[in-house]
Scaffold this active site. Structure first.
Site, short mmCIF file in Angstrom:
data_model
loop_
_atom_site.label_atom_id
_atom_site.label_comp_id
_atom_site.label_asym_id
_atom_site.label_seq_id
_atom_site.Cartn_x
_atom_site.Cartn_y
_atom_site.Cartn_z
N GLY A 197 0.05 -51.32 -20.56
CA GLY A 197 0.34 -51.16 -22.02
C GLY A 197 0.00 -49.69 -22.24
O GLY A 197 -0.74 -48.91 -21.55
N GLU A 231 3.55 -53.54 -9.35
CA GLU A 231 4.82 -54.14 -9.68
C GLU A 231 6.01 -53.05 -9.32
O GLU A 231 7.16 -53.41 -9.46
CB GLU A 231 5.16 -54.72 -11.10
#
Length: 532
Positions: free
Chosen positions: A59, A178
């Site tokens: 984030g 990721e």
């Protein structure tokens, strides 16, 4: 799309990362079902979803910012394995009594990672080298791990590049497994899913089809469904799913707005009247769209005009179908995840900012009460293609490159006129013909299609040229060709000079009114794939 009932689910807690959905996609690529949930869910709400595992996303915020999203500490006490990335590691540390500090030096991009002695024995890093490269993007970092945790890796800048408490099955990394820039990222995820969590690869295309068909049948019952069919892969896959689920309860509505590529309306009708055993309605709305778009130059206004008129056309067909006393209750759409995230929609609880509107995400006009069927709204483009192949759709449909719902209206910069449409259709047909052949040759040679999307753009300028010793004042055409897999990011395609020369020569020779071809070499980001 609802969670696949027969499959264990990995929940990805979204802390606002622009590409947080990629985490869910990487998990699905490994054969495990995954969904995004918002970070403000309570532990009780998360537990009620019965997750097999939880992943905390990155984030943009600092964990100590006044409005920073926080994690309910109870999520870490649910007894299921948890893996945190970047902000997710920091949120885990703070929730469990650790500390996060602002580092003297930020760390962005590739970074050399070294495993500690504990990391060498970690299930997360099993089978990996002691030194490797990872992708970092942070300024804050964990400065003190919570009680019971050990540090498993570090970089020159980040002393806690990863940490874990294996007894509680809590793991976290400051880097991003990721992204493809972390070479061993998939292996880390696989170690977590299969070794730590004990999951199996049960989420396959066959199971997706079975669950999607069952969900559509349950949602629809005996009601009628209208499908907004564009002829692209997304709506085609939805058509195949709905046809398998409800058969003749489905009516495919093809709205011809006059903004499709050369020859495409005829092709769409031929394909879908032959491929599917469903009702097919071809709505000729070319004149109505031309009148509505006259004088309009703003791209967002174009999109809203086109999207709003789509609903009116659908509603008109629905009214006709309802004359026999069986009104249409549902509207099926080929909405996929990139549509949602670029529109700033929060169907997944995300916080992405609006980049551009999409015609199939514009609110219904007053009086329309369709319920939506959107079985692809958690999927990326390449996943939709794989699903289409599994459904038995022909390759020329499955591999059809993306085409925006507003069509050529957003590939003509400025006002859309019939004359401009004719120029762009002819130029675009040449681009597609040459790059179709280029892609096919590459596919036959090595099984890869190097160019993911390609098209022509007509700008609202003209330039001086010379043809046959005479001055011309014609339009330039912009060639756009990109490499991508999911539309979230894209790089401009490095086409051979000979191919670029052939495309340019053909367009300027065969399309009267165009005297210049230029090539867009901008990636996404900072640009988008489309120009408007």
């Amino acid at each position: 799309m609802a969670a696949a009932s027969a499959n264990p689910t990995v929940l990805v807690v979204d802390f606002g990362a622009q590409y947080g959905q990629l985490i869910a996609r990487r998990v699905r690529d490994l054969g495990v079902y995954s969904e995004i949930i918002p970070c403000d869910m309570t532990a009780a709400e998360v537990g009620a979803l019965d997750p097999a595992a939880i992943i905390l996303s990155g984030g943009p915020a600092s964990v100590y910012a006044e409005d920073a999203p926080s994690l309910d500490p109870g999520v870490l006490e649910l007894g299921v394995p948890v893996l945190g990335f970047c902000y997710g590691q920091q949120a885990m540390a703070v929730a469990l009594g650790g500390e996060v500090a602002h580092t003297d030096k930020g760390e962005y991009g590739p970074a050399p990672l070294a495993l500690t002695s504990e990391g060498g024995a970690s299930a997360l890093f099993a089978g990996m080298p002691a030194e490797q490269t990872v992708w970092m993007s942070h300024r804050d970092a964990v400065s003190r791990v919570p009680e019971g945790f050990v540090v498993t890796s570090r970089t020159d800048v980040c002393p806690v590049a990863s940490m874990e408490c294996p007894e509680r099955r809590l793991y976290a990394t400051q880097f991003h497994p990721e992204v493809r820039h972390t070479p061993f990222g998939d292996e880390m995820l696989a170690n977590f899913l299969f070794d730590v969590c004990g999951l199996e690869r049960t989420w396959t295309m066959d199971s997706i089809i079975q669950d999607s068909v069952a969900a559509i049948r349950e949602q629809v019952g005996e009601s009628r469904v209208i499908l907004g069919l564009s002829g692209g892969v997304d709506s085609s896959v939805v058509a195949a799913l709905c046809a398998r689920a409800i058969g003749r309860q489905l009516t495919c509505v093809f709205v011809n707005h006059g903004l499709l590529r050369k020859g495409e309306p005829e092709e769409v009708e031929e394909v879908f009247t032959r491929q599917f055993d469903v009702d097919f309605v071809h709505v000729h709305a070319e004149d109505r769209y031309a009148a509505l778009l006259a004088g309009v130059t703003d791209p967002e206004e174009k999109r809203h005009i086109i999207g709003s008129q789509f609903w009116k056309e659908f509603f008109a067909v629905a009214e006709e179908l309802a004359e026999d006393g069986r009104p249409v209750q549902f509207l099926a759409q080929g909405t996929i995840y990139p549509d949602i995230i670029e529109s700033g929609a929060r169907k997944t609880g995300g916080k992405a900012s609006t980049i551009k509107s999409h015609h199939n995400l514009i609110p219904f006009p007053e009086g329309v009460s369709f319920e939506l069927i959107e079985p692809l709204d958690h999927f990326f483009k390449d996943e939709v293609r794989a699903l289409g192949t599994a459904l038995g759709l022909p390759d020329y449909i499955v591999q059809r490159q993306p085409f925006p719902g507003p069509g050529l209206a957003i590939r003509i910069i400025g006002e859309v006129t019939l004359a401009k449409l004719a120029l762009l259709k002819d130029a675009d047909a040449i681009v597609r013909e040459e790059l179709d052949a280029y892609n096919q040759a590459a596919w036959e040679e090595d099984g890869e299609r190097p160019v993911w999307q390609y098209f022509a753009v007509l700008p609202d300028v003209r330039s001086v040229g010379v043809m046959g010793d005479e001055r011309t004042y014609g339009y330039p055409v912009i060639l756009r060709a990109v490499e991508s897999s999911d539309a979230m990011t894209a790089d401009w395609a490095k086409l051979p000079y000979e191919l670029l020369t052939k495309i340019s020569t053909r367009i300027t020779s065969e399309v009267e009114g165009i005297n210049r071809v230029v090539y867009d070499i901008t990636s996404k980001p900072p640009a988008t794939i489309e120009w408007e």
